[in-house]
Scaffold this motif. Structure first.
Motif, PDB file in Angstrom:
ATOM      1  N   ARG A  41      44.096  77.760  40.529  1.00 58.23           N
ATOM      2  CA  ARG A  41      45.265  78.166  39.636  1.00 58.23           C
ATOM      3  C   ARG A  41      44.702  78.642  38.272  1.00 58.23           C
ATOM      4  O   ARG A  41      45.347  79.592  37.909  1.00 58.23           O
ATOM      5  CB  ARG A  41      46.166  77.037  39.721  1.00 58.23           C
ATOM      6  N   ALA A  42      43.773  77.876  37.645  1.00 56.05           N
ATOM      7  CA  ALA A  42      43.343  78.203  36.138  1.00 56.05           C
ATOM      8  C   ALA A  42      42.840  79.553  36.229  1.00 56.05           C
ATOM      9  O   ALA A  42      43.203  80.573  35.294  1.00 56.05           O
ATOM     10  CB  ALA A  42      42.455  77.107  35.587  1.00 56.05           C
ATOM     11  N   GLU A  43      42.017  79.784  37.213  1.00 62.49           N
ATOM     12  CA  GLU A  43      41.435  81.244  37.396  1.00 62.49           C
ATOM     13  C   GLU A  43      42.381  82.239  37.584  1.00 62.49           C
ATOM     14  O   GLU A  43      42.243  83.189  36.897  1.00 62.49           O
ATOM     15  CB  GLU A  43      40.112  81.208  38.403  1.00 62.49           C
ATOM     16  N   ARG A  44      43.365  82.064  38.277  1.00 57.02           N
ATOM     17  CA  ARG A  44      44.238  83.162  38.530  1.00 57.02           C
ATOM     18  C   ARG A  44      45.043  83.415  37.277  1.00 57.02           C
ATOM     19  O   ARG A  44      45.502  84.446  37.003  1.00 57.02           O
ATOM     20  CB  ARG A  44      45.202  82.450  39.772  1.00 57.02           C
ATOM     21  N   LYS A  45      45.556  82.079  36.581  1.00 52.57           N
ATOM     22  CA  LYS A  45      46.365  82.133  35.511  1.00 52.57           C
ATOM     23  C   LYS A  45      45.703  83.010  34.491  1.00 52.57           C
ATOM     24  O   LYS A  45      46.145  83.824  33.719  1.00 52.57           O
ATOM     25  CB  LYS A  45      46.588  80.758  34.959  1.00 52.57           C
ATOM     26  N   ALA A  46      44.587  82.818  34.150  1.00 52.78           N
ATOM     27  CA  ALA A  46      43.582  83.575  33.208  1.00 52.78           C
ATOM     28  C   ALA A  46      43.618  85.109  33.657  1.00 52.78           C
ATOM     29  O   ALA A  46      43.579  85.996  32.656  1.00 52.78           O
ATOM     30  CB  ALA A  46      41.961  83.155  33.217  1.00 52.78           C
ATOM     31  N   ALA A  47      43.262  85.408  35.022  1.00 50.41           N
ATOM     32  CA  ALA A  47      43.356  86.679  35.223  1.00 50.41           C
ATOM     33  C   ALA A  47      44.660  87.545  35.222  1.00 50.41           C
ATOM     34  O   ALA A  47      44.692  88.558  34.684  1.00 50.41           O
ATOM     35  CB  ALA A  47      42.938  86.882  36.810  1.00 50.41           C
ATOM     36  N   ASP A  53      52.080  83.386  43.136  1.00 49.47           N
ATOM     37  CA  ASP A  53      50.588  82.984  43.077  1.00 49.47           C
ATOM     38  C   ASP A  53      50.400  81.764  42.255  1.00 49.47           C
ATOM     39  O   ASP A  53      49.502  80.805  42.690  1.00 49.47           O
ATOM     40  CB  ASP A  53      49.636  84.013  42.517  1.00 49.47           C
ATOM     41  N   LEU A  54      51.241  81.550  41.291  1.00 48.19           N
ATOM     42  CA  LEU A  54      51.080  80.056  40.467  1.00 48.19           C
ATOM     43  C   LEU A  54      51.701  78.944  40.855  1.00 48.19           C
ATOM     44  O   LEU A  54      51.617  77.929  40.125  1.00 48.19           O
ATOM     45  CB  LEU A  54      51.244  80.435  39.038  1.00 48.19           C
ATOM     46  N   GLY A  55      52.507  79.188  41.992  1.00 50.19           N
ATOM     47  CA  GLY A  55      53.042  78.072  42.682  1.00 50.19           C
ATOM     48  C   GLY A  55      54.343  77.604  42.090  1.00 50.19           C
ATOM     49  O   GLY A  55      55.059  76.768  42.070  1.00 50.19           O
ATOM     50  N   GLN A 103      39.826  71.695  43.227  1.00 49.34           N
ATOM     51  CA  GLN A 103      39.384  73.265  43.470  1.00 49.34           C
ATOM     52  C   GLN A 103      40.705  73.910  43.594  1.00 49.34           C
ATOM     53  O   GLN A 103      40.726  75.165  43.020  1.00 49.34           O
ATOM     54  CB  GLN A 103      39.114  73.114  45.227  1.00 49.34           C
ATOM     55  N   LEU A 104      41.923  73.280  43.860  1.00 47.79           N
ATOM     56  CA  LEU A 104      43.309  74.194  43.782  1.00 47.79           C
ATOM     57  C   LEU A 104      43.599  74.298  42.271  1.00 47.79           C
ATOM     58  O   LEU A 104      44.076  75.435  41.733  1.00 47.79           O
ATOM     59  CB  LEU A 104      44.414  73.237  44.271  1.00 47.79           C
ATOM     60  N   VAL A 105      43.297  73.244  41.428  1.00 46.79           N
ATOM     61  CA  VAL A 105      43.563  73.252  39.981  1.00 46.79           C
ATOM     62  C   VAL A 105      42.755  74.297  39.349  1.00 46.79           C
ATOM     63  O   VAL A 105      42.990  75.280  38.548  1.00 46.79           O
ATOM     64  CB  VAL A 105      43.259  71.804  39.348  1.00 46.79           C
ATOM     65  N   ALA A 106      41.431  74.420  39.634  1.00 42.04           N
ATOM     66  CA  ALA A 106      40.413  75.516  39.045  1.00 42.04           C
ATOM     67  C   ALA A 106      40.760  76.964  39.678  1.00 42.04           C
ATOM     68  O   ALA A 106      40.620  77.724  38.775  1.00 42.04           O
ATOM     69  CB  ALA A 106      39.040  75.112  39.571  1.00 42.04           C
TER      70      ALA A 106
END
Length: 167
Positions: free
Chosen positions: A47-53, A146-148, A42-45
């Motif tokens: 992060r990927a969603e945030r990165k795409a946004a 946000d991306l850590g 869930q954290l990986v997903a």
């Protein structure tokens, strides 16, 4: 009761208890591992969603920056239709950031979007040309958090250039 009778009753019962205990312990450990794996996924997903946004927002912002640079360099105004479409895409990308990212990043994205909007649509209202750069810096630092990405903030000013030569 003698030992023989007791052992034929108690030993199988002990075996059942040990087997049940082992099974329950194994299930508990497997459940714990599965829960950790699910949390990680869930954290990986997320992060990927945030990165795409964030990348979508930065792409839209870069288009506005390019239009502003073009106007500065050629003294021509970007086409009204192209500017309107770019502004629309930027505001839409900003809304996506608001949906999936932290409130800090959402606010920074809003401030940067507003600064770009004013710079493109009403350049005569821009009183501080560095406001856009500062807003961009806040977006980038908020996005990094946000991306850590940890560590010191990136330096945004130019490094002093050495004028002496060590030949």
């Amino acid at each position: 009761m003698n030992w023989e009778t007791l052992s034929t009753t108690v030993l199988p019962l002990l075996g059942v208890l040990l087997g049940t205990g082992g099974t329950l312990l194994g299930q508990h450990l497997a459940t714990r591992v599965d829960r950790r794996r699910l949390e990680h996924d869930q954290l990986v997903a997320m992060r990927a969603e945030r990165k795409a946004a964030i990348l979508s927002f930065l792409d839209a912002a870069q288009r506005i920056e390019m239009a502003l640079d073009e106007r500065t360099e050629s003294k021509n105004s970007p086409s009204e239709v192209g500017a309107q479409e770019s502004i629309h895409q930027l505001w839409l990308a900003k809304k996506n950031v608001e949906l999936v990212c932290s409130p800090e990043l959402a606010q920074s994205a809003h401030d940067y979007t507003y600064a770009l909007h004013v710079s493109l649509k009403s350049p005569d209202l821009v009183t501080d040309p560095s406001a856009k750069r500062q807003a961009r810096h806040l977006v980038m630092e908020s996005a990094r958090r946000d991306l850590g990405i940890t560590g010191r903030p990136l330096r945004r000013e130019l490094s002093p250039v050495s004028t002496t030569s060590d030949d």
